[in-house]
Design an enzyme around this catalytic site. Structure first.
Site, mmCIF file in Angstrom:
data_model
loop_
_atom_site.group_PDB
_atom_site.id
_atom_site.type_symbol
_atom_site.label_atom_id
_atom_site.label_comp_id
_atom_site.label_asym_id
_atom_site.label_seq_id
_atom_site.Cartn_x
_atom_site.Cartn_y
_atom_site.Cartn_z
ATOM 1 N N LYS A 247 0.853 -1.191 0.000
ATOM 2 C CA LYS A 247 0.000 0.000 0.000
ATOM 3 C C LYS A 247 0.879 1.227 0.000
ATOM 4 O O LYS A 247 2.005 1.197 0.518
ATOM 5 C CB LYS A 247 -0.877 0.037 1.244
ATOM 6 C CG LYS A 247 -2.109 0.900 1.090
ATOM 7 C CD LYS A 247 -3.156 0.139 0.299
ATOM 8 C CE LYS A 247 -4.519 0.732 0.368
ATOM 9 N NZ LYS A 247 -5.536 -0.267 -0.002
HETATM 10 N N1 GLU Z 1 -7.301 0.031 -3.198
HETATM 11 C C1 GLU Z 1 -8.049 -1.149 -3.482
HETATM 12 C C2 GLU Z 1 -8.079 -2.056 -2.263
HETATM 13 O O1 GLU Z 1 -7.909 -1.612 -1.161
HETATM 14 C C3 GLU Z 1 -7.591 -1.843 -4.749
HETATM 15 C C4 GLU Z 1 -6.185 -2.326 -4.730
HETATM 16 C C5 GLU Z 1 -5.707 -2.897 -6.055
HETATM 17 O O2 GLU Z 1 -6.491 -3.014 -6.977
HETATM 18 O O3 GLU Z 1 -4.524 -3.208 -6.127
HETATM 19 O O4 GLU Z 1 -8.352 -3.214 -2.362
#
Ligand code: GLU
Length: 421
Positions: free
Chosen positions: A111
């Site tokens: 993240k």
């Molecule tokens: N931000 C989204 C999540 O928390 C998508 C993450 C992604 O597609 O890599 O799942």
């Protein structure tokens, strides 16, 4: 989230670790293995100087945490928010590891975040900030190593800037370095709606098992962005549910007879929020405490806490957001017999279609939307069924079960790969 220091119940990292620990203790993990699985692989803090429109320089702080690369490249979004902290990004990165494992897609977890209120920046300042972040971490990112995506306050526009910046550094176009891109820049059909569609599928699958009819079921949705707005729309249009309350940062609106979601979506996109929506009555109380059958918290972390969990009236909660329920609140909800479809399951549709996008980029061959949606449906129903079965056999909540399924999958890879050095 200003009061985090004073109230550790609201520290997302402590909450993520408590959730992990509860499942890990049931799996009786070896303490060293447990520590390996729990801790992030790598965390990066960046200073990001950006030239503002008036010629001054402002230095922003950015983060990228890779929690795990055991099952594949680190995968997870980048959020732009004024409250972003390293601990929050660490928590979110670990949730991505477990989410990708529950969804059974070949990714680890990561993240990123930048501490910024994007509404305070001009478009060109935002672009320079995004590009600075992408350029500064371009050694870390890559289709085989770490693949970002949108998260809170980022979307297709930022992902297009990201691809461009990374590609300029690589001296070739590399589409598979991020997902959630515009269709014209290698995005996937169905990606924009995927998280909301996944929420809908998980709700439908759980309600079916509970013998709850979704037709006419009353739904309240907190957050009306990419996740909440689409979840509300699909639950109404594809399942016949009645959306009785919606909210975003600008306001909350209710109508016990059902809200016209399409009208609300149109209003929100033209006015940059629900503020002034005339299709329902402005609400004074908390949307989380509305009388409804299904509650979808699709905003930020720490919304359902020990302070308000007792007032929740829904029978099923589907976590569209990451970390909306604190562990203390979880206990209260469980005692009330409320089923919580945990974030790592309920909102895994987004990253699942991100995986499909990455696959399509690497093949250079693009699927029609019905194929994407069909594959998403298959993945989500399997994930719900794996988690449900674990919950039944171990007599645990859906959250603990989801963690157990996920930890087992990551653990198995660790065992097979062995320990280097
Ligand atoms: N931000 C989204 C999540 O928390 C998508 C993450 C992604 O597609 O890599 O799942």
């Amino acid at each position: 989230m200003a009061a985090i220091g004073a109230n550790s119940q609201l520290n997302p990292l402590e909450n993520a670790e408590r959730q992990f620990e509860e499942a890990a203790s049931r799996l009786k993990l070896d303490p060293g293995v447990k520590e390996t699985l729990k801790r992030p692989r790598r965390a990066t803090i960046q200073s990001l100087p950006v030239m503002m429109d008036d010629g001054s320089i402002r230095v922003f702080t950015g983060y990228r945490v890779q929690h795990s690369i055991a099952r594949g490249p680190a995968k997870g979004g980048i959020r732009f928010h004024q409250d972003v902290t390293l601990e929050e990004v660490e928590a979110l990165a670990s949730w991505m590891t477990w989410k990708c494992a529950v969804a059974d897609i070949p990714f680890g977890g990561g993240k990123g975040g930048i501490k910024v209120d994007p509404r305070q920046l001009s478009l060109s300042e935002l672009e320079r900030l995004t590009r600075r972040y992408a350029a500064d971490l371009s050694d870390l990112f890559g289709p085989e190593s770490d693949v970002p995506a949108p998260d809170v306050n980022t979307g297709e526009r930022e992902m297009a800037w990201f691809v461009d910046t990374y590609s300029m550094h690589e001296r070739r176009t590399e589409l598979a370095v991020v997902t959630g891109k515009p269709l014209e820049v290698g995005g996937s059909a169905g990606r924009r709606e995927a998280t909301g569609r996944g929420v809908m599928i998980s709700v439908a699958e759980v309600c079916r098992r509970l013998g709850m009819d979704l037709k006419g079921a009353r739904v309240a949705v907190q957050g009306f962005g990419n996740v909440g707005g689409v979840s509300a729309d699909l639950l109404a249009s594809e399942c016949g549910a009645k959306i009785v309350a919606i909210s975003d940062v600008t306001g909350a609106y209710a109508d016990p007879n059902g809200i016209d979601v399409k009208a609300a979506l149109q209003h929100a996109s033209s006015r940059k929020g629900l503020t002034g929506f005339a299709g329902a009555k402005p609400m004074s109380g908390s949307i989380l405490e509305v009388d409804c059958d299904i509650l979808v918290p699709a905003a930020l972390e720490n919304q359902i806490t020990s302070d308000n969990a007792a007032q929740v009236k829904a029978r099923v909660i589907a976590e569209g957001a990451n970390g909306p329920t604190t562990p203390d609140a979880d206990k209260i909800l469980e005692a009330k017999g409320i089923y919580v479809i945990p974030d790592i399951l309920a909102n895994s549709g987004g990253v699942t279609v991100s995986y499909f996008e990455w696959v399509q980029n690497r093949m250079g061959f693009y699927w029609p939307e019905r194929e994407v949606n069909g594959r998403l449906h298959e993945k989500m129903t399997k994930a719900v069924s794996d988690v449900w079965d674990m919950a039944q056999s171990e007599k645990v909540s859906l959250r603990v079960a989801a963690y157990m399924v996920a930890i087992n999958r990551v653990l198995r890879v660790h065992q097979l790969r062995g320990m280097y050095a």
